[in-house]
Design a protein around this motif. Structure first.
Motif, mmCIF file in Angstrom:
data_model
loop_
_atom_site.group_PDB
_atom_site.id
_atom_site.type_symbol
_atom_site.label_atom_id
_atom_site.label_comp_id
_atom_site.label_asym_id
_atom_site.label_seq_id
_atom_site.Cartn_x
_atom_site.Cartn_y
_atom_site.Cartn_z
ATOM 1 N N TYR A 255 0.847 -1.202 0.000
ATOM 2 C CA TYR A 255 0.000 0.000 0.000
ATOM 3 C C TYR A 255 0.881 1.251 0.000
ATOM 4 O O TYR A 255 2.043 1.213 0.427
ATOM 5 N N ARG B 267 -1.444 9.293 1.640
ATOM 6 C CA ARG B 267 -2.516 9.571 0.667
ATOM 7 C C ARG B 267 -1.910 10.225 -0.572
ATOM 8 O O ARG B 267 -1.012 11.071 -0.462
ATOM 9 N N ALA C 85 -13.892 5.457 -6.786
ATOM 10 C CA ALA C 85 -13.037 4.444 -6.176
ATOM 11 C C ALA C 85 -13.627 3.062 -6.438
ATOM 12 O O ALA C 85 -14.845 2.873 -6.411
ATOM 13 N N TRP D 20 -3.075 3.578 -2.910
ATOM 14 C CA TRP D 20 -3.848 4.134 -1.810
ATOM 15 C C TRP D 20 -3.392 3.478 -0.507
ATOM 16 O O TRP D 20 -2.702 2.455 -0.537
ATOM 17 N N GLU E 180 -7.405 3.933 3.692
ATOM 18 C CA GLU E 180 -8.364 4.176 2.614
ATOM 19 C C GLU E 180 -8.982 2.862 2.133
ATOM 20 O O GLU E 180 -10.165 2.812 1.766
#
Length: 841
Positions: A197, A201, A324, A349, A353
């Motif tokens: 990940y 952000r 999304a 992301w 999230e």
């Protein structure tokens, strides 16, 4: 489609061990649900395994795939596993490409093809089974096809088998829809995928991050890279970033696109294994998410975004939204890295999230333009979608809007039954708007050009990234090679082939060069677009903005030639803010509008109050929806409507605009007082007069049009006319205009407050008046404003007797000091009243 290759006699796949169970269920029941994770082999193993089932009785199997690429790939793989070519035992049928022969037993088709087959033959004669593959994608045509098959199965074909196959769906819901069908669950075969990940952000452009990550992944890991991006525009931008020297990719790395509007051979090349010594970075939309395997991929980079079309019943327009992805879609994308070997997935992301993602994608049915579905249902014989079984029923508002549009396109009659024209539209298999345009244009000799327009409009705008102009004519000219380099050759060939397909479907012959619009000419495009989008005809306003026929506002974002056109037909609108943004349009003349919309243009006389002119304006208008096409002054307007308009102006301005005199206001107050004591008398309050203007004022304003004309109205006479002769006599007796006081003066009574009428009189004129005078048959005492000799109030009373006994002496003392020459007697009850300084002797 599950692309784990198993040549004849090859390796086992997870689905193989479950095939006997599935076959046994389908021997006993007519429906089943198969939940199989990616890699299980369901797409290519199941149809072949069921082909020789006794219940099939030699009939065909139809298998639905959500995309053309997936349908072709599945058919080719199954044919190869039998040592055949597509079109023999296994074939496919997609729009503009069919490989089916007389011996074909398994047809892999796209979802829209099933709808056409059902409409042509509602019993699907010769078909023993329909398989819905990748049903979790919940495309509108899949939901529609299943609903129609379920009804057809219950009414006509009890022997028809239905199998719903999915990777990530709540199987129990589908099982219940199929009447309690058994659910068979298979685990997929996938290699482990390590998922990374983002630590923070995403800031800045997503395309920059995706390109940077792709270049880094090529340097750090083995294998090919699959990058998921929301649309063709983002693919193009990332492709540009990776082709620059800054990306640092060597000559052995190829960057390839993969999206739905590409030619089939380019799609096949993108999913094929790379040649030896060559690595590839494939930039793909959701097309690569579940239905196909991109060979050689070990690395997935996921933007976490997809592009969906959302329909707004409020505006009647669809808009593309970048949203999304769901958690299920993210998992599908991640799994692409582990189809052939251990892999790596980079998500752009954060983990936080990720926890906020929706579990599943929304069904297309809940957010789509439902006009195609409503037309298909009408032709099927269903006017109420509630008559069918749905996993999620169509939303009522969007469905209602779809029916309205179909009525406007003359596809449905007043009872929402399909017309002959509507059936012809449905048979073409294109969106109802485009079908209507093609059929109507053919009557005008513009059929071939309409098919080209339909092909252009069915695809992504080929010039969007190249020109700022919204002019549809530029696209048509580019399609015909003007200028030669305006449109990519592959795109031109694809659109031209689709136009030929539409011409064939509609039975339109190829015109000679120069015939009709769109063949090098520039006329008629707006007319054709207006046929397809009658609700999006736009008229230029004085401020440069446009007004749509529906009444909604629209703008052309940048100043360009079409900004100055009186009328536009908009093919594409972006629903944003108060005014929609026109994205694609062509000019339209008033003559063309009258030619194709003559039966919808209405002539109406408009008689309205003009606030700025303070007068009634009467006009005759030719109107198309909210658009006024022509306007002229109306000399012989209906007098009744003129009077109504004038009264609406009075209501807007208020009753004070009428010529009220003191006499009229006093009469109004006197009648109001009588009404307060007896409801049988007319209510003449301002509020009541405003409500019932027609009744009391209407007969007196005939011939008047302007505010200034109202000066001729005698309001006192108008109000008096509301009373009978007896009421007038009673009014004068009980609520007089004046009262005579002891001095002999006639004093006017002020009725401004009907509950407390007032007289204002000099104190000296009331000497000898023992009690407060009363009116209304003695029910109501007058309020007396006692004045000094200089006419200034010194006391207010409604109890004169009490005043003489007490307060008078204090007032007398003060007045005697200020007015010594005047008469201030000790005993006012016996003194002589006077309207002079002193009484005459």
């Amino acid at each position: 489609m599950d692309h784990h290759h198993k040549e004849r006699g090859g390796a086992e796949l997870p689905i193989d061990s479950l095939l006997p169970e599935l076959m046994e269920h389908l021997c006993k029941q007519t429906g089943a649900v198969l939940i199989a994770a990616p890699g299980a082999g369901k797409t290519t193993r199941v149809p072949l395994a069921l082909l020789h089932s006794p219940w099939l009785k030699g009939q065909r199997i139809l298998m639905l795939e959500p995309r053309r690429l997936a349908a072709r790939s599945a058919a080719r793989y199954m044919a190869a596993s039998l040592g055949e070519q597509p079109g023999e035992t296994v074939g496919y049928r997609v729009r503009m490409d069919t490989k089916v022969g007389p011996g074909t037993r398994i047809e892999v088709i796209t979802e829209g093809v099933l709808t056409r087959l059902l409409q042509t033959d509602p019993s699907l004669e010769g078909v023993g089974m329909v398989i819905f593959d990748e049903f979790h994608e919940r495309h509108l045509h899949a939901d529609l096809g299943l609903a129609l098959c379920l009804q057809m199965q219950s009414l006509l074909r009890e022997d028809l088998r239905l199998l719903v196959m999915s990777a990530t769906l709540e199987g129990e819901r589908v099982s219940a829809l199929l009447g309690g069908a058994p659910v068979v669950i298979s685990k997929g075969r996938a290699f482990p995928v390590v998922t990374h990940y983002a630590s923070n952000r995403l800031e800045g452009r997503m395309e920059d991050a995706a390109a940077r990550m792709a270049a880094e992944a090529v340097r750090r890991h083995e294998g090919d890279v699959l990058v998921f991006l929301p649309g063709a525009g983002e693919i193009r931008r990332v492709q540009g970033l990776l082709s620059g020297t800054a990306a640092g990719l060597g000559p052995d790395v190829r960057v390839m696109a993969l999206h739905g509007s590409m030619p089939p051979d380019a799609q096949d090349q993108a999913i094929a294994a790379s040649p030896p010594g060559i690595r590839k970075i494939v930039l793909a939309t959701t097309i690569a998410e579940s239905s196909v395997t991109v060979r050689g991929v070990r690395i997935v980079i996921d933007s976490g975004l997809s592009r969906v079309q959302r329909f707004s019943p409020r505006t009647g327009m669809s808009r593309l939204e970048t949203v999304a992805v769901s958690a299920a879609s993210a998992d599908q994308r991640q799994g692409r890295a582990g189809r052939e070997a251990p892999g790596i997935c980079y998500r752009l992301w954060t983990e936080q999230e990720h926890r906020q993602l929706k579990p599943q994608s929304e069904p297309e049915l809940l957010d789509a333009d439902l006009a195609p579905l409503a037309l298909e249902l009408a032709v099927w014989g269903v006017t109420d979608p509630g008559d069918l079984l749905w996993l999620d029923p169509p939303p009522a508002a969007a469905y209602g809007h779809a029916v309205e549009l179909l009525c406007e396109l003359a596809a449905l009659d007043a009872d929402n039954k399909p017309t002959r024209h509507g059936r012809a539209m449905a048979a073409l298999g294109m969106h109802p708007r485009l079908a209507h345009m093609v059929l109507e244009a053919d009557k005008l000799g513009y059929g071939a050009a309409a098919c080209e327009l339909a092909a252009l409009l069915s695809d992504r705008d080929p010039l969007r990234s190249k020109v700022r102009s919204i002019d549809m004519r530029l696209r048509m000219e580019a399609l015909h090679g003007h200028p030669p380099d305006a449109m990519d050759d592959a795109v031109r060939r694809r659109i031209a082939a689709e136009a030929r397909e539409w011409r064939r479907a509609a039975g339109i012959s190829q015109p000679s060069a120069g015939d009709g619009p769109g063949l090098g000419g520039a006329d008629g495009h707006g007319l054709l677009l207006a046929l397809a989008y009658p609700d999006r005809i736009a008229q230029r306003r004085s401020d440069g903005r446009f007004l749509l026929r529906s009444g909604r506002g629209a703008i052309v974002r940048e100043l360009q030639p079409l900004s100055q056109e009186a009328y536009l037909a908009a093919a594409e609108l972006e629903d944003s803010g108060v005014d929609s943004r026109i994205q694609l349009a062509a000019p339209l003349t008033l003559g063309e509008l009258e030619q194709i919309m003559g039966d919808q243009i209405i002539e109406e006389d408009e008689v309205l109050w003009d606030r700025s002119a303070q007068a009634v304006r009467a006009k005759r208008k030719l109107r198309l929806g909210a658009l006024v096409l022509k306007e002229s002054q109306l000399a012989d307007a209906d007098p009744e409507r003129v009077a109504q308009a004038l009264m609406s102006g009075i209501a807007e301005l208020g009753l004070d605009v009428l010529p009220w005199t003191r006499q009229a206001r006093q009469l109004q107050a006197r009648i109001a007082l009588m009404h307060a004591h007896n409801q049988a008398w007319p209510d003449v309050s301002d509020e009541s007069l405003l409500i019932d203007m027609q009744g009391w004022l209407g007969p007196y304003i005939g011939g008047m049009r302007r505010r200034s004309d109202l000066a001729r109205v005698n309001l006192a006479a108008v109000l008096e006319s509301l009373l009978s002769w007896q009421e007038r006599q009673q009014l004068d007796k009980e609520v007089p205009t004046h009262i005579t006081v002891p001095s002999g003066s006639r004093i006017p009574i002020d009725y401004s407050d009907p509950a407390a009428p007032v007289i204002a009189v000099r104190l000296q004129e009331l000497f000898g008046w023992q009690q407060t005078p009363r009116i209304a048959g003695g029910k109501l005492p007058l309020t007396i404003h006692l004045l000094s000799p200089a006419q200034r109030p010194v006391q207010v009373t409604s109890d004169l007797a009490s005043f003489w006994k007490g307060t008078y002496f204090e007032v007398r003392k003060d007045l005697k000091g200020r007015y010594p020459k005047h008469y201030w007697p000790d005993n006012p009850l016996e003194a002589m009243p006077t309207n002079r300084t002193r009484p005459r002797v």
